[in-house]
Design a protein around this motif. Structure first.
Motif, mmCIF file in Angstrom:
data_model
loop_
_atom_site.group_PDB
_atom_site.id
_atom_site.type_symbol
_atom_site.label_atom_id
_atom_site.label_comp_id
_atom_site.label_asym_id
_atom_site.label_seq_id
_atom_site.Cartn_x
_atom_site.Cartn_y
_atom_site.Cartn_z
ATOM 1 N N LEU A 213 0.825 -1.207 0.000
ATOM 2 C CA LEU A 213 0.000 0.000 0.000
ATOM 3 C C LEU A 213 0.858 1.257 0.000
ATOM 4 O O LEU A 213 0.634 2.186 -0.804
ATOM 5 N N PHE A 214 1.863 1.306 0.870
ATOM 6 C CA PHE A 214 2.663 2.528 0.958
ATOM 7 C C PHE A 214 3.618 2.659 -0.222
ATOM 8 O O PHE A 214 4.005 3.786 -0.565
ATOM 9 N N HIS A 215 3.989 1.564 -0.852
ATOM 10 C CA HIS A 215 4.750 1.670 -2.103
ATOM 11 C C HIS A 215 3.912 2.373 -3.160
ATOM 12 O O HIS A 215 4.406 3.272 -3.859
ATOM 13 N N ILE A 216 2.655 1.990 -3.269
ATOM 14 C CA ILE A 216 1.768 2.626 -4.248
ATOM 15 C C ILE A 216 1.530 4.084 -3.892
ATOM 16 O O ILE A 216 1.570 4.976 -4.755
ATOM 17 N N LEU A 217 1.293 4.374 -2.603
ATOM 18 C CA LEU A 217 1.033 5.747 -2.191
ATOM 19 C C LEU A 217 2.235 6.659 -2.435
ATOM 20 O O LEU A 217 2.076 7.812 -2.846
ATOM 21 N N LEU A 218 3.430 6.137 -2.193
ATOM 22 C CA LEU A 218 4.627 6.963 -2.363
ATOM 23 C C LEU A 218 4.965 7.209 -3.824
ATOM 24 O O LEU A 218 5.521 8.252 -4.164
ATOM 25 N N THR A 219 4.654 6.258 -4.670
ATOM 26 C CA THR A 219 5.088 6.356 -6.065
ATOM 27 C C THR A 219 3.979 6.751 -7.041
ATOM 28 O O THR A 219 4.270 7.128 -8.168
ATOM 29 N N ARG A 220 2.710 6.694 -6.602
ATOM 30 C CA ARG A 220 1.616 6.903 -7.550
ATOM 31 C C ARG A 220 0.611 7.969 -7.121
ATOM 32 O O ARG A 220 -0.386 8.172 -7.807
ATOM 33 N N THR A 221 0.836 8.646 -6.007
ATOM 34 C CA THR A 221 -0.145 9.606 -5.524
ATOM 35 C C THR A 221 0.512 10.958 -5.237
ATOM 36 O O THR A 221 1.733 11.060 -5.080
ATOM 37 N N THR A 222 -0.336 11.996 -5.178
ATOM 38 C CA THR A 222 0.177 13.329 -4.843
ATOM 39 C C THR A 222 0.694 13.371 -3.405
ATOM 40 O O THR A 222 1.625 14.124 -3.103
ATOM 41 N N TRP A 223 0.087 12.568 -2.511
ATOM 42 C CA TRP A 223 0.588 12.520 -1.140
ATOM 43 C C TRP A 223 2.035 12.051 -1.114
ATOM 44 O O TRP A 223 2.875 12.612 -0.401
ATOM 45 N N GLY A 224 2.329 11.024 -1.893
ATOM 46 C CA GLY A 224 3.699 10.530 -1.959
ATOM 47 C C GLY A 224 4.643 11.556 -2.547
ATOM 48 O O GLY A 224 5.788 11.705 -2.088
ATOM 49 N N MET A 225 4.170 12.297 -3.562
ATOM 50 C CA MET A 225 4.999 13.352 -4.144
ATOM 51 C C MET A 225 5.311 14.431 -3.110
ATOM 52 O O MET A 225 6.441 14.917 -3.020
ATOM 53 N N LYS A 226 4.308 14.786 -2.301
ATOM 54 C CA LYS A 226 4.531 15.796 -1.259
ATOM 55 C C LYS A 226 5.528 15.287 -0.227
ATOM 56 O O LYS A 226 6.401 16.040 0.233
ATOM 57 N N MET A 227 5.393 14.024 0.158
ATOM 58 C CA MET A 227 6.335 13.443 1.118
ATOM 59 C C MET A 227 7.761 13.515 0.590
ATOM 60 O O MET A 227 8.694 13.919 1.302
ATOM 61 N N ARG A 228 7.945 13.106 -0.658
ATOM 62 C CA ARG A 228 9.290 13.114 -1.231
ATOM 63 C C ARG A 228 9.822 14.536 -1.355
ATOM 64 O O ARG A 228 11.002 14.790 -1.121
ATOM 65 N N ALA A 229 8.943 15.475 -1.732
ATOM 66 C CA ALA A 229 9.381 16.859 -1.902
ATOM 67 C C ALA A 229 9.814 17.465 -0.568
ATOM 68 O O ALA A 229 10.845 18.147 -0.479
ATOM 69 N N VAL A 230 9.044 17.218 0.475
ATOM 70 C CA VAL A 230 9.410 17.737 1.796
ATOM 71 C C VAL A 230 10.718 17.119 2.267
ATOM 72 O O VAL A 230 11.569 17.792 2.856
#
Length: 354
Positions: free
Chosen positions: A208-225
């Protein structure tokens, strides 16, 4: 000389932790030989201790279950540059909530009790990380210090509860909680084996968190921060909200590890429930290069090292602390390999600007 950054390929990112694991095992041969053990026989015993029988393999899976969850907890927090060192305390908070609710506080069918216990443990773990995260975003407090010190505060609180309100009245004064009732117990995956449904929960959350980090805007925000918080704030990303969300999720995952240990494996809570799963989760996350899916493989490797070392120790009389040495070497190797893959050293000629 100067150090220049470079972009490693995907193959290199995968190869670094694999090579680190192999190198750590090879280097472990040195203390084995110094201890007077037959190195090849020791490694054969470690292998058979992990894969020699269905029971041995399921024990590895059982040991890997909390490591997957604490590894995910560390990996997600570290992705946002939130250094959660408090997984151990959050694990105990999750276990404490699980026994407080699951030892008979309420009566409901398993389809209701098990989700309630899981949610209570996750909420308790999240609460344990909420305070250090708030202190960081509000006052700039170093979360490494606050989360680390909070581990000891939480453990003392757990001991107080086990000698007070949550003490088992049938425990003859022993500091342990009342047992989790059957309706709140996680089901076993195999008859007469200790591996339980917590493993499936960990695997499902990793996907689930692999998909969230790589396929969602939430994951993009996490990586950007995590990459550059000031730039993320300038781009309109709510940095404070993202950090608090990462903190709550991280603490909740560590809390679920505690739920699995009491509601799926041991059945009750004691002060020595965890042999350091919260701290080992940091090694799992680093060895996985903060990849949710990688934490599964990393947790299995570390669990196999511990289980195999225990088996080898009993057979040839070599200290089982060899497993700690292998894990430590693996972490050092992956840190060195990560540095070499991300940077290169360039020699500067005389007179050239550094």
């Amino acid at each position: 000389m100067r150090i220049e950054p470079r972009q490693p390929s995907r193959v290199v990112n995968v190869a670094v932790p694999v090579l680190a694991a192999l190198v750590s095992l090879l280097l472990a041969a040195i203390p084995l030989a110094l201890a007077g053990a037959d190195v090849l026989a020791a490694f054969r015993l470690m292998w058979s201790g992990v894969f020699g029988s269905p029971f041995a393999f399921t024990e590895t899976l059982t040991r890997a279950t909390p490591l997957i969850l604490t590894g995910l907890a560390a990996a997600l927090a570290f992705r946002a540059k939130l250094w959660n060192i408090g997984g151990e305390g959050q694990l105990y908070l999750g276990a404490l909530a699980a026994v407080a609710l699951g030892s008979g506080a309420i009566s409901a069918p398993p389809a209701v009790m098990i989700p309630l216990v899981l949610l209570a443990g996750a909420a308790a773990g999240a609460a344990g990380m909420a305070v250090p995260a708030f202190l960081k975003v509000r006052f700039g407090a170093d979360e490494v210090v606050t989360t680390l010190l909070l581990n000891f505060v939480i453990l003392l609180f757990v001991q107080m509860m086990l000698e007070g309100p949550l003490q088992d009245p049938m425990g003859m004064g022993w500091p342990q909680s009342a047992p989790v009732i059957e309706k709140a117990t996680l089901p076993q995956l195999m008859d007469r084996m200790r591996v339980h449904a917590g493993l499936l929960i960990g695997l499902g959350l990793a996907v689930l968190f692999h998909i969230l980090l790589t396929r969602t805007t939430w994951g993009m925000k996490m990586r950007a921060v995590g990459e550059n918080a000031p730039a993320a704030r300038h781009a309109g990303i709510p940095v404070t909200r993202t950090l608090m969300g990462a903190a709550l999720i991280s603490g909740g995952l560590a809390g679920l590890a505690g739920v699995g240990e009491v509601a799926g494996l041991k059945g009750y809570l004691t002060a020595d429930l965890s042999p350091g799963y919260g701290y080992a989760g940091i090694v799992v996350a680093m060895l996985a290069r903060l990849s949710p899916l990688g934490t599964v493989a990393s947790a299995l490797f570390i669990a196999a090292v511990f289980v195999g070392a225990d088996s080898m120790s009993r057979a040839i009389g070599v200290s089982s602390y060899l497993a700690d040495l292998v894990v430590a070497i693996a972490l050092l190797c992956v840190l060195i390999g990560g540095f070499v893959s991300r940077y290169r050293i360039v020699r500067v000629r005389t007179g050239e600007a550094p």
